[in-house]
Scaffold this motif. Sequence first.
Motif, short mmCIF file in Angstrom:
data_model
loop_
_atom_site.label_atom_id
_atom_site.label_comp_id
_atom_site.label_asym_id
_atom_site.label_seq_id
_atom_site.Cartn_x
_atom_site.Cartn_y
_atom_site.Cartn_z
N MET A 14 45.92 -63.23 -16.23
CA MET A 14 45.01 -63.71 -17.26
C MET A 14 43.90 -64.54 -16.62
O MET A 14 44.14 -65.61 -16.08
CB MET A 14 45.76 -64.54 -18.31
CG MET A 14 44.87 -65.00 -19.47
SD MET A 14 44.00 -63.62 -20.31
CE MET A 14 45.40 -62.72 -20.99
N SER A 15 42.69 -64.02 -16.68
CA SER A 15 41.52 -64.75 -16.19
C SER A 15 40.72 -65.24 -17.39
O SER A 15 40.97 -64.82 -18.53
CB SER A 15 40.66 -63.84 -15.32
OG SER A 15 40.22 -62.71 -16.07
N HIS A 16 39.76 -66.11 -17.13
CA HIS A 16 38.94 -66.53 -18.26
C HIS A 16 37.80 -65.52 -18.46
O HIS A 16 37.43 -64.79 -17.55
CB HIS A 16 38.46 -67.97 -18.10
CG HIS A 16 37.21 -68.14 -17.27
ND1 HIS A 16 37.19 -68.82 -16.09
CD2 HIS A 16 35.91 -67.75 -17.49
CE1 HIS A 16 35.97 -68.84 -15.60
NE2 HIS A 16 35.18 -68.18 -16.42
N GLU A 17 37.28 -65.46 -19.65
CA GLU A 17 36.28 -64.46 -20.02
C GLU A 17 34.88 -64.91 -19.62
O GLU A 17 34.51 -66.07 -19.78
CB GLU A 17 36.34 -64.23 -21.53
CG GLU A 17 35.42 -63.13 -22.02
CD GLU A 17 35.54 -62.92 -23.51
OE1 GLU A 17 36.31 -62.04 -23.95
OE2 GLU A 17 34.87 -63.67 -24.27
N LYS A 24 31.62 -58.11 -22.05
CA LYS A 24 32.60 -59.16 -21.84
C LYS A 24 33.55 -58.71 -20.73
O LYS A 24 34.03 -57.58 -20.72
CB LYS A 24 33.40 -59.44 -23.12
CG LYS A 24 32.55 -59.88 -24.30
CD LYS A 24 31.97 -61.27 -24.10
CE LYS A 24 31.24 -61.75 -25.35
NZ LYS A 24 30.65 -63.09 -25.17
N GLY A 27 39.66 -62.05 -19.25
CA GLY A 27 40.43 -62.31 -20.46
C GLY A 27 41.25 -61.09 -20.85
O GLY A 27 41.89 -60.47 -20.02
N ASP A 267 39.52 -57.41 -12.79
CA ASP A 267 38.84 -57.36 -14.09
C ASP A 267 37.69 -56.37 -14.09
O ASP A 267 37.20 -56.00 -15.15
CB ASP A 267 38.34 -58.76 -14.44
CG ASP A 267 39.47 -59.77 -14.49
OD1 ASP A 267 40.21 -59.76 -15.49
OD2 ASP A 267 39.65 -60.51 -13.52
#
Length: 582
Positions: A14-17, A24, A27, A267
């Motif tokens: 889980m990474s931040h968006e 996008k 996330g 991502d």
Amino acid sequence: MKYCPDLFNYRRRMSHEVTIGSLKMGGVNPVRIQSMTNTSTLDTDGSVEQAIRIFNVGGELVRLTAQGVREAENLQNIRFGLIERGYRQPISADIHFNPAAAEVAAQYVEKVRINPGNFVDSARTFKKLEYDDESYRQELEKIRAKLLPLLEICRRHHTALRLGVNHGSLSDRIMSRYGDTPAGMVESSMEFLRICREENFDNIVISIKASNTVVMVQTVRLLVATMLDEGMSYPLHLGVTEAGDAEDGRIKSAVGIGALLADGIGDTIRVSLSEDPEKEIPVALKLMKHVVNCACHLPIKAEVAGVFNPYVYQRREALSVGNIGDAHVPVVVGTGSDFGDLKPDYLKSHLALFTAQQIEAAIVSPVPVKFVQLTYRDLNDELIEQLKSSENIVVILSSDHANPVGEMRAFFHTLMNKDCKVPVILYRKYVDDDKENFQVSAAADLGVLFIDGFGDGIWLENPMLNDDEVVATAFGILQASRVRTSKTEYISCPGCGRTLFNLQTTIAKVKEATKHFTGLKIGIMGCIVNGPGEMADADYGYVGAGKGKVSLYRRKECVEKNIPEEEAVEKLLALIKECEGK
């Protein structure tokens, strides 16, 4: 395993968006697919047309080089040209050596990539420099002074920033303290990340790339663990630099990128091929689909072996059975008989094969090597003790699990926890008449296991393809995983607006002239940005030095400069013959 939430059960990190125009990334968003043009950024129409071809086959973001302010300014015209044609997907600027170009580009595109290795520092010289703590701190202040104006422009224009570290362009300053190591690559990125965090700028994507898949995978894992220690969760861009073209480029990319995707890392991905950039997108889509398809699967229970180190390559200790295991290179098993230049070490028709239920018969069999076909679900304490009691058993490990990487990993970790040193050959069967899809799937499934130090051989079957194609793929996976070299390796960049010669034509000429050599590494680079550094472990290098000019390298040393392009291949061949005595 801080870098990976679960080695055996697929779970995405889980990474931040981040926001890149209308796109996008990170996330819960899907893994994004991108490529890069190889046109001159001053060629507005050509760049627009090539970007459209990339978008039309599924690319979601296109990068263009901007080596100077003029090129950066023209990104505005390219952006307008795309909008006029109905394309509003984001574009990114690729910057080396030129903060001023980055500041201009950030006003016109949705994302700017800078290279921490040369954003402030000059080109790598391979000189051993010395920095005490104070001089090192002063160098970091220089980075801050150059970076803050760019961050302010990016903040004002809502432009994302990509910090793109390349193994081939680490600064002499980083090299002086950390050497040519994963730790040095990670620190090169972290220096910039810490400044960004202090300035509350977090619309950032990170990439750490290398042409060596083992270095690339270990470094990204270490970066994820380091970021976690410092409370960071930035999204990651994955790619293998200078992967090459044709089958080698596809297999090498699938090994490196696939290994990290299997860890739940990544991502956005870019498959770098020395071909027309729109050909990269279908390969990336096939790779992503193959790995992500294993997301929902029955749970796999296993314990991570205490001796396993994901950041340093160490081959699992195995007994020697004939030429299998121990210090022997991994063997290749083939099915059929119609093979080309690369011939398997063993044929299926010649193997003494046993099943898990026939283990006792295998133990007492008089044949010198007994091949026992197992899955992880066959393992139990009694079977492991039987395997440990025999000195001439080789396991053929297969998996029909939805997550074969996780299940095969579980097999090896269980053996290590039980101190069972039986050699293991990795087996996978595919039924696929799409050769590219087969190559990508097999490389993604098995490459990560070899990178992790597992596997004493490989056996692929695919009744839909010719025997030689299947065996060549097996050898290709071993070479891409850096565990067995069977042919010359070509480290070639995908090309961009900086490329100083026709890359595809040149690669074809070099390959034709050197195809009879075995085991060499030859770098073919369009320019000097990553050339000498990325070729640091290559035996010979062919690098664009100027318009129509080429420089030749032997390892890190430039041995002849500014050769006319039409003479360069012949001179490269003469250099190799002189040095190799061939």
